[in-house]
Scaffold this motif. Structure first.
Motif: not given
Ligand code: RIB
Ligand code: CA
Length: 312
Positions: A34, A63, A98-99, A102, A106
């Protein structure tokens, strides 16, 4: 085997820390990365880790988190990390994305789905970690520990008495330190005790893909030490990662730690209670004091060697 989430602001030392973790997939299962604003803007630090993964050929989910501290304005660090946040190495363009979750979502989903407890390694400002704990306190029980690079026992770096990650978002740091979750604090003293000699960096000069990335990162990163006439530099963020692998290399103490939010000269200070009244500790942290420098540095070069073979 530990399941870990790495929260970071890549950042030269962040990338090196992530590479050390990647090299130990038997011991550390990286569930996700992250990103948080700190060394540079959120977009820049996120792009950096996506480009690094493209270079190495990995695809750990990334993320994006918060783009500014809870209270303080964002203060990026171009002096230490450049305009991109990772100046120095030639990085490829990337198609990785990114995934779309947020960072704290994640974190929530990962903990809800995890059968075993998860360890967080926080090597940037604690905005994501602090607000995750505030938003989803019921998930604290799914956290084994939060190992951070941040703070200092006696001194700071960006301020006389405050280290950058904690100084950047002290309100978030307070949420983490007061959460009741086990915190392992790698402050600047233990990081300095594990400093790499500028001559040791040369060991990676003619290595493979990972060693070359490390060497190119260090050509920019150690420039700060060279300009100051130092013979070594601390790769701060790999300190909590290597503690997870080899806690026996470290001297640590159980201490109460408070985060100073006010004070003209010490906002963002980690106030470590070294008085030794152990009987009165309510919420002690594991504070790392020093590390066996030679063993610590050997883990780094062993990691690069492993990755050179894997990514050959
Ligand atoms: O004080 C050192 C910390 O600040 C490291 O995490 C480095 O990446 C910077 O973010
Ligand atoms: Ca960092």
């Amino acid at each position: 085997m530990r399941n870990i989430i790495i929260d970071c602001d890549p950042g030269h030392d962040d990338v090196i820390a992530i590479m050390v973790a990647m090299a130990h997939e038997e011991e550390l299962n990286i569930l996700g990365i992250t990103t948080v604003a700190g060394n540079q803007t959120l977009d820049k630090v996120t792009n950096n880790i996506l480009k690094v993964q493209t270079l190495l050929g990995t695809n750990i989910p990334v993320s994006k988190g918060y783009d500014c501290p809870i209270v303080k304005p964002l203060e990026v660090q171009p002096l230490a990390h450049g305009e991109t946040g990772l100046d120095g190495p030639e990085l490829p363009e990337t198609d990785l994305k990114p995934t779309g979750l947020h960072a704290i979502e994640f974190m929530r989903r990962t903990l809800e789905e995890a059968k075993d407890k998860v360890t967080f390694v926080c090597i940037g400002p604690l905005t994501n970690m602090g607000l995750f704990l505030k938003t989803y306190p019921h998930l604290k029980d799914k956290i084994d520990c939060i190992a951070i690079m941040g703070g200092g026992i006696y001194n700071g770096n960006i301020q006389v008495k405050a280290e950058f990650n904690v100084y950047h978002d002290p309100e978030a740091a307070k949420l983490v330190f007061d959460s009741g979750v086990k915190v392992v604090m790698a402050g600047i003293e233990v990081c300095y005790s594990g400093s790499i000699l500028l001559t040791e960096t040369e060991r990676a000069k003619d290595g493979g893909k990972a060693s070359k990335l490390f060497y190119d990162i260090m050509q920019f990163y150690q420039g700060y030490a060279i300009r100051n006439g130092w013979d070594r530099t601390a790769i701060f963020d790999m300190t909590p990662i290597i503690w997870l692998l080899h806690p026996e290399y470290y001297v640590s103490e159980e201490r109460e730690v408070h985060i100073e939010l006010n004070g003209e000269y010490c906002r963002g200070m980690t106030v470590v209670d070294t008085r030794g009244y152990s009987g009165q500790m309510v919420n002690p942290k594991t504070v790392l004091v020093s590390v066996d420098r030679e063993k610590f540095i050997e883990v780094l070069f062993d990691s690069l060697e492993r990755l050179d073979k894997r990514f050959a």
